[in-house]
Design a protein around this motif. Structure first.
Motif, PDB file in Angstrom:
ATOM      1  N   VAL A  16       0.832  -1.204   0.000  1.00  0.00           N
ATOM      2  CA  VAL A  16       0.000   0.000   0.000  1.00  0.00           C
ATOM      3  C   VAL A  16       0.871   1.259   0.000  1.00  0.00           C
ATOM      4  O   VAL A  16       0.720   2.148  -0.840  1.00  0.00           O
ATOM      5  CB  VAL A  16      -0.969   0.005   1.197  1.00  0.00           C
ATOM      6  N   GLY A  17       1.810   1.349   0.924  1.00  0.00           N
ATOM      7  CA  GLY A  17       2.678   2.509   0.970  1.00  0.00           C
ATOM      8  C   GLY A  17       3.634   2.567  -0.202  1.00  0.00           C
ATOM      9  O   GLY A  17       3.930   3.648  -0.729  1.00  0.00           O
ATOM     10  N   HIS A  18       4.123   1.413  -0.622  1.00  0.00           N
ATOM     11  CA  HIS A  18       5.066   1.322  -1.733  1.00  0.00           C
ATOM     12  C   HIS A  18       4.441   1.837  -3.029  1.00  0.00           C
ATOM     13  O   HIS A  18       5.002   2.700  -3.716  1.00  0.00           O
ATOM     14  CB  HIS A  18       5.487  -0.145  -1.871  1.00  0.00           C
ATOM     15  N   VAL A  19       3.252   1.345  -3.356  1.00  0.00           N
ATOM     16  CA  VAL A  19       2.554   1.804  -4.566  1.00  0.00           C
ATOM     17  C   VAL A  19       2.155   3.267  -4.406  1.00  0.00           C
ATOM     18  O   VAL A  19       2.213   4.044  -5.364  1.00  0.00           O
ATOM     19  CB  VAL A  19       1.329   0.908  -4.845  1.00  0.00           C
ATOM     20  N   GLY A  20       1.760   3.657  -3.204  1.00  0.00           N
ATOM     21  CA  GLY A  20       1.406   5.055  -2.964  1.00  0.00           C
ATOM     22  C   GLY A  20       2.546   6.011  -3.223  1.00  0.00           C
ATOM     23  O   GLY A  20       2.327   7.193  -3.540  1.00  0.00           O
ATOM     24  N   ARG A  21       3.780   5.535  -3.100  1.00  0.00           N
ATOM     25  CA  ARG A  21       4.941   6.372  -3.373  1.00  0.00           C
ATOM     26  C   ARG A  21       5.253   6.458  -4.873  1.00  0.00           C
ATOM     27  O   ARG A  21       6.167   7.177  -5.270  1.00  0.00           O
ATOM     28  CB  ARG A  21       6.169   5.830  -2.629  1.00  0.00           C
ATOM     29  N   ALA A  50      13.042  -1.337 -10.183  1.00  0.00           N
ATOM     30  CA  ALA A  50      12.986   0.113 -10.435  1.00  0.00           C
ATOM     31  C   ALA A  50      11.757   0.576 -11.197  1.00  0.00           C
ATOM     32  O   ALA A  50      11.741   1.683 -11.710  1.00  0.00           O
ATOM     33  CB  ALA A  50      14.243   0.541 -11.199  1.00  0.00           C
ATOM     34  N   GLY A  51      10.710  -0.234 -11.291  1.00  0.00           N
ATOM     35  CA  GLY A  51       9.545   0.178 -12.075  1.00  0.00           C
ATOM     36  C   GLY A  51       8.761   1.302 -11.415  1.00  0.00           C
ATOM     37  O   GLY A  51       8.573   1.324 -10.207  1.00  0.00           O
ATOM     38  N   THR A  52       8.271   2.229 -12.220  1.00  0.00           N
ATOM     39  CA  THR A  52       7.571   3.400 -11.701  1.00  0.00           C
ATOM     40  C   THR A  52       6.217   3.577 -12.371  1.00  0.00           C
ATOM     41  O   THR A  52       6.053   3.290 -13.566  1.00  0.00           O
ATOM     42  CB  THR A  52       8.415   4.671 -11.912  1.00  0.00           C
ATOM     43  N   ARG A  53       5.256   4.116 -11.601  1.00  0.00           N
ATOM     44  CA  ARG A  53       3.936   4.402 -12.158  1.00  0.00           C
ATOM     45  C   ARG A  53       3.968   5.581 -13.132  1.00  0.00           C
ATOM     46  O   ARG A  53       2.989   5.819 -13.840  1.00  0.00           O
ATOM     47  CB  ARG A  53       2.935   4.667 -11.037  1.00  0.00           C
TER      48      ARG A  53
END
Length: 472
Positions: free
Chosen positions: A157-162, A202-205
């Motif tokens: 949850v926090g990881h994706v939120g970042r 290292a993948g990013t939204r």
């Protein structure tokens, strides 16, 4: 029964996360895989192959294939959608990328991402060079699921939120663990492979809505093989790369503790049973799916059309809409990450399909006119279990209504999810639709039934190829 690890759960706080995972990887036996988990693995393979077929017609598929063809190594592993032989890393890169291009591949809620599209391309490639059996591959798949879901419960949850893309960041770690299980790696090798996986997470939204999102899935599969191969040769990595003072959790996740999530690993019900896999029935971001199901139900039950609608209000559980970054999408890829477009397509077309996500479909005047009428909010509270409520406020005169009248639907249990799984025949129908979309003449019924009946003792690479590309 799973064999007990070398420590008890009470010892967990004193043991590093990499060592805990390595112990599980090294001691959990493939013959502990039960029939239900084996069948879940077969279904995941079928569904991930279907998603790859759907993605194979995207422009990015040709580009990644051209790149992979330039990688010089022994052509050992198979590109699923063409049968072409490439190196194991190149094949994993291609299969993982095209498997994610249509955003039609499965999900597991604790991860907040897509596990199979990373795990299966890596394991299928490695199995081709190792001569692994079907049972060994799906046992390794279960191990990878275990690691991904447990990490996800602790940090997702926090990881994706970042802004991280957990399909890549958590996926590469789980896939490295799975690959280590498949080659029967010892604990030291597995610890190094996990550290090397962290080195490539290292993948990013920020890449959502572009070709790079799918590349991140393919890169995770290839990177897991790279990590495992290097560790196997004796290439070392930090033993505390996951949860040390400068490790993954502190840098990427805000420092959440991993010990509670990993403490009983190997002692309790496997995550492949506990969390399961959610099969996607719509080829766009999973964060829209409960709302899509609600809108389609309202449209069907009340005969609502776009001209009847004054406004659409979507409320979801907390943190559910993080991936939905395009309120006014302009392209098909952007439309996949737009709640506004998902609501417009469901309302106007009465379906959300592979054909919904072209630039032309997104640019339709009726769609663009409806987008500003869709508002979205997240409720306070826990992010799980997920839910979505769609309220359609009607124009005066719509179906005899007064201005301000509304209809509403809440969806908690989503069709296709692990809590409401689709039967095998619907999974095969999904494959057939993907083949048709890709312009393929392959018989989806034949392939679907073949994948769902892979013999546990057969050599995976041979059996998989014979189902997809039978010898004439």
């Amino acid at each position: 029964m799973n064999p007990p690890p070398a420590w008890s759960p009470a010892d967990m706080p004193a043991v590093g996360a990499s060592a805990r995972i390595a112990e599980f990887v090294a001691t959990w036996p493939a013959d502990a895989l039960d029939d239900a988990a084996l069948h879940t693995g077969r279904r995941a393979l079928l569904d991930t192959y279907a998603a790859a077929v759907a993605g194979s017609r995207e422009p990015a598929a040709a580009l990644v294939m051209r790149y992979a063809g330039s990688m010089v190594s022994a052509p050992t592993a198979m590109v699923w959608t063409s049968g072409r032989a490439l190196s194991i890393e190149a094949a994993a890169l291609v299969n993982g990328t095209i498997g994610h291009l249509a955003d039609y591949d499965d999900v597991t809620s604790p991860m907040r991402g897509h596990p199979s599209v990373v795990l299966l391309p890596a394991l299928a490639s490695l199995a081709a060079s190792e001569g692994s059996t079907v049972r060994q591959v799906f046992a390794a798949f279960a191990v990878g699921m275990e690691v991904i879901a447990r990490l996800g419960r602790a940090v997702a949850v926090g990881h994706v939120g970042r802004g991280w893309h957990s399909t890549q960041t958590l996926g590469v770690i789980g896939a490295a663990a799975a690959c280590c299980h498949l080659i029967a790696a010892d604990r030291a090798t597995t610890i190094s492979a996990l550290g090397l996986a962290v080195a490539q997470a290292a993948g990013t939204r920020a890449n959502f809505g572009a070709m790079a999102k799918a590349f991140q899935a393919g890169q995770a599969a290839a990177a897991a093989l790279r990590a495992t191969g290097l560790a196997r040769l004796g290439f070392t990595a930090g033993a505390d790369a996951l949860d040390g003072p400068s490790g993954f959790v502190r840098l990427y996740c805000g420092g959440e503790a991993l010990a509670p999530a990993l403490a009983d690993m190997g002692h309790t019900l496997l995550e492949i049973h506990r969390s399961g896999l959610d099969v996607k029935l719509y080829p766009n971001c999973y964060a829209t799916h409960r709302a899509v199901q609600a809108m389609l139900s309202l449209r069907r039950e009340h005969g609502i059309g776009p001209d009847d609608v004054a406004a659409v209000e979507v409320v979801t559980s907390a943190a559910a809409q993080a991936p939905l970054v395009f309120a006014r999408p302009r392209t098909g890829l952007e439309g996949k990450f737009s709640m506004q477009y998902a609501m417009a397509a469901a309302l106007i077309d009465g379906a959300v399909t592979l054909a919904s996500f072209t630039d032309r479909q997104v640019a339709r005047p009726a769609v663009q006119a409806l987008l500003p009428r869709v508002t979205t909010t997240e409720a306070d509270g826990a992010p799980l279990p997920r839910w979505a409520r769609v309220t359609v406020r009607l124009r005066a005169g719509s179906g005899g209504s007064r201005a301000g009248a509304s209809v509403s639907r809440t969806v908690e249990t989503l069709d296709g999810s692990a809590a409401a799984p689709v039967p095998d025949h619907r999974l095969i129908a999904k494959l057939t639709a993907c083949l048709t979309h890709a312009g393929s003449a392959i018989d989806g019924e034949r392939v679907g039934h073949g994948l769902l009946s892979l013999s546990p003792d057969a050599r995976f690479a041979t059996a998989f190829r014979d189902v997809l590309w039978p010898r004439r």
